[in-house]
Design an enzyme around this catalytic site. Structure first.
Site, PDB file in Angstrom:
ATOM      1  N   THR A  45      66.873  53.056 -47.217  1.00  0.00           N
ATOM      2  CA  THR A  45      67.999  52.920 -46.455  1.00  0.00           C
ATOM      3  C   THR A  45      67.933  52.644 -44.956  1.00  0.00           C
ATOM      4  O   THR A  45      68.784  52.960 -44.105  1.00  0.00           O
ATOM      5  CB  THR A  45      68.725  54.685 -46.519  1.00  0.00           C
ATOM      6  N   LYS A  49      65.923  58.971 -41.821  1.00  0.00           N
ATOM      7  CA  LYS A  49      66.679  60.008 -42.067  1.00  0.00           C
ATOM      8  C   LYS A  49      66.150  60.515 -43.489  1.00  0.00           C
ATOM      9  O   LYS A  49      66.463  61.517 -43.683  1.00  0.00           O
ATOM     10  CB  LYS A  49      68.011  59.930 -41.919  1.00  0.00           C
ATOM     11  N   THR A  70      77.720  66.712 -45.457  1.00  0.00           N
ATOM     12  CA  THR A  70      76.980  66.605 -44.228  1.00  0.00           C
ATOM     13  C   THR A  70      77.903  66.087 -43.272  1.00  0.00           C
ATOM     14  O   THR A  70      78.979  65.534 -43.558  1.00  0.00           O
ATOM     15  CB  THR A  70      75.778  65.765 -44.006  1.00  0.00           C
ATOM     16  N   GLN A  78      74.029  58.170 -44.971  1.00  0.00           N
ATOM     17  CA  GLN A  78      73.690  57.406 -45.926  1.00  0.00           C
ATOM     18  C   GLN A  78      72.331  57.992 -46.706  1.00  0.00           C
ATOM     19  O   GLN A  78      72.386  57.696 -47.996  1.00  0.00           O
ATOM     20  CB  GLN A  78      73.018  56.011 -45.000  1.00  0.00           C
ATOM     21  N   ASP A 167      47.161  57.255 -27.486  1.00  0.00           N
ATOM     22  CA  ASP A 167      47.074  57.942 -26.387  1.00  0.00           C
ATOM     23  C   ASP A 167      48.653  58.673 -26.137  1.00  0.00           C
ATOM     24  O   ASP A 167      48.768  59.430 -25.588  1.00  0.00           O
ATOM     25  CB  ASP A 167      47.032  56.931 -25.242  1.00  0.00           C
ATOM     26  N   GLY A 177      65.767  66.447 -34.123  1.00  0.00           N
ATOM     27  CA  GLY A 177      65.010  66.640 -35.523  1.00  0.00           C
ATOM     28  C   GLY A 177      63.896  65.690 -35.633  1.00  0.00           C
ATOM     29  O   GLY A 177      62.793  66.623 -36.035  1.00  0.00           O
ATOM     30  N   GLU A 199      65.865  59.201 -24.081  1.00  0.00           N
ATOM     31  CA  GLU A 199      67.176  59.279 -24.267  1.00  0.00           C
ATOM     32  C   GLU A 199      67.853  58.329 -23.598  1.00  0.00           C
ATOM     33  O   GLU A 199      67.428  57.887 -22.349  1.00  0.00           O
ATOM     34  CB  GLU A 199      67.368  60.572 -23.856  1.00  0.00           C
ATOM     35  N   ALA A 203      73.378  59.668 -22.542  1.00  0.00           N
ATOM     36  CA  ALA A 203      73.363  60.742 -23.397  1.00  0.00           C
ATOM     37  C   ALA A 203      72.065  61.471 -23.169  1.00  0.00           C
ATOM     38  O   ALA A 203      71.440  61.764 -23.914  1.00  0.00           O
ATOM     39  CB  ALA A 203      73.397  59.994 -24.862  1.00  0.00           C
ATOM     40  N   LYS A 268      59.937  39.812 -33.841  1.00  0.00           N
ATOM     41  CA  LYS A 268      60.920  39.122 -34.912  1.00  0.00           C
ATOM     42  C   LYS A 268      61.456  40.339 -35.660  1.00  0.00           C
ATOM     43  O   LYS A 268      61.472  40.334 -37.097  1.00  0.00           O
ATOM     44  CB  LYS A 268      59.823  38.472 -35.843  1.00  0.00           C
ATOM     45  N   SER A 297      62.994  53.946 -35.277  1.00  0.00           N
ATOM     46  CA  SER A 297      63.910  54.920 -35.924  1.00  0.00           C
ATOM     47  C   SER A 297      64.604  54.485 -37.138  1.00  0.00           C
ATOM     48  O   SER A 297      65.033  55.060 -38.302  1.00  0.00           O
ATOM     49  CB  SER A 297      64.308  56.148 -35.326  1.00  0.00           C
TER      50      SER A 297
HETATM   51  C1  LIG Z   1      69.261  60.083 -36.169  1.00  0.00           C
HETATM   52  C2  LIG Z   1      68.691  59.109 -35.538  1.00  0.00           C
HETATM   53  C3  LIG Z   1      68.064  59.397 -34.583  1.00  0.00           C
HETATM   54  C4  LIG Z   1      67.575  60.585 -33.659  1.00  0.00           C
HETATM   55  O1  LIG Z   1      67.261  61.466 -34.520  1.00  0.00           O
HETATM   56  P1  LIG Z   1      67.802  63.100 -34.168  1.00  0.00           P
HETATM   57  O2  LIG Z   1      66.811  63.737 -35.401  1.00  0.00           O
HETATM   58  O3  LIG Z   1      68.954  63.498 -34.036  1.00  0.00           O
HETATM   59  O4  LIG Z   1      66.883  63.328 -32.716  1.00  0.00           O
HETATM   60  C5  LIG Z   1      67.244  58.245 -33.967  1.00  0.00           C
HETATM   61  N1  LIG Z   1      67.431  56.808 -34.352  1.00  0.00           N
HETATM   62  C6  LIG Z   1      67.896  56.752 -35.415  1.00  0.00           C
HETATM   63  C7  LIG Z   1      68.088  55.435 -35.971  1.00  0.00           C
HETATM   64  C8  LIG Z   1      68.832  57.713 -36.206  1.00  0.00           C
HETATM   65  O5  LIG Z   1      69.478  57.484 -37.071  1.00  0.00           O
END
Ligand SMILES: *Cc1c(COP(=O)(O)O)cnc(C)c1O
Length: 317
Positions: A45, A49, A70, A78, A167, A177, A199, A203, A268, A297
């Site tokens: 996905t 998450k 949710t 997703q 490091d 989370g 951050e 935000a 890339k 992420s």
């Molecule tokens: C949800 C998400 C985050 C942040 O995760 P949290 O657990 O809400 O802090 C960061 N990057 C991506 C791509 C996400 O989908």
């Protein structure tokens, strides 16, 4: 509080459902630092998450759940839709009215039902919770849940296995989370490794909350890092962030674009602006010839937005 044992249990529970994503590295021997990316944009996905969602839903289905509900800016929705589809239960996803199209389509692909609601995470979560009064229906919080936090923490355990002598680890922060799971896993295993949150300046709710020692809410935000638009740190995640996270770095919208462009042109890799926030912070790590990892992420990007995220001026790195 979250424990290392809970994260190790999550790793066993979700092992056959998720990918142990690769580590990508960048940096010649004479570089300022050696940069590593944990490639969760290559996860099922295309975001991390699914780790938390799988850990949570496996338990809930065992307890008789038949419908997962949710609230999500996209990736969590997703993941829940995908998990519910795989486990043979229903899913309803409450998304903001300005959710990007590919995220909507991905939810629909897994037969998830979509309800559009407001633009702040507080509005969405309240609406989703109101849907869960029905029997057999479970609310799957995007971050403020021990099973979700433990699932996201499995990234921390993997990173410790995959890169020796790290490091510092940079992690983007939305509701917290992801960073609270990773920070608990890493600090309980090796407190010498720095865990640093990133951050957007636009935000900065966790940054402000840490400064003031209590959870602070911000208003609606327009950062291009759409996965980090959460307006307030979680009740469960914030104390974990206070306990384990060394520092939170703020990143400007221009710096997010620079890191997005760097990822695309040097690595890339097509990554989300939310992930570029962590990459931007890692690329600004003090020049110490250290091993620095950024958690990438996710990679769910609307192709139409790529030109808006790219910075075609001289990049600074
Ligand atoms: C949800 C998400 C985050 C942040 O995760 P949290 O657990 O809400 O802090 C960061 N990057 C991506 C791509 C996400 O989908």
């Amino acid at each position: 509080m979250i424990t290392l044992d809970a994260i190790k249990e999550a790793r066993e529970a979700i092992r056959s459902f998720v990918i142990k994503t690769p580590i990508l590295s960048y940096g010649l021997e004479d570089a300022d630092n050696q940069i590593f990316l944990k490639a969760e944009h290559l996860q099922k996905t295309n975001s991390f998450k699914i780790r938390g969602a799988t850990n949570k839903l496996l338990k809930e289905v065992q307890n008789g759940a038949m419908h997962a509900v949710t609230a999500s800016s996209g990736n969590h929705g997703q993941a829940v839709a995908y998990n519910a589809f795989q486990l043979g239960i229903k899913a309803t996803i409450v998304t903001p009215t300005n959710v990007v199209l590919p995220k909507l389509q991905a939810i629909q692909k897994f037969n998830g039902k979509i309800e559009l609601c407001g633009t702040t995470s507080e509005e969405r979560i309240a609406h989703a919770q109101s849907l869960t009064l029905e029997k057999g229906t479970v609310f799957v919080h995007p971050y403020d849940d021990w099973d979700i936090i433990a699932g996201q923490g499995t990234i921390g355990l993997e990173v410790l296995d995959q890169v020796s002598g790290l490091d510092a680890v940079y992690v983007p922060i939305g509701g917290g989370g992801l960073i609270s799971g990773i920070a608990a896993a890493i600090k309980e295993s090796n407190p010498r490794i720095k865990v640093i949150g990133a951050e957007p300046e636009l935000a900065n709710d966790t940054f402000l909350s840490l400064q003031q020692g209590t959870r602070r809410s911000i208003g609606e935000t327009t950062t291009i890092a759409d996965g980090l638009r959460t307006s307030i740190p979680g009740e469960k995640t914030f104390p974990i962030v206070q306990k384990y996270v060394d520092e939170v770095i703020l990143v400007s919208e221009n710096q997010i674009q620079d890191a997005f462009t760097w990822s695309l042109t040097k690595m890339k890799q097509l990554i989300e602006p939310s992930s570029a926030v962590a990459v931007a912070a890692a690329l600004r790590h003090p020049k110490r010839k250290e091993k620095v990892l950024a958690v990438v992420s996710g990679g769910n990007v609307d192709p139409q937005s790529i030109s808006q995220y790219l910075n075609l001026r001289q990049i600074q790195f």
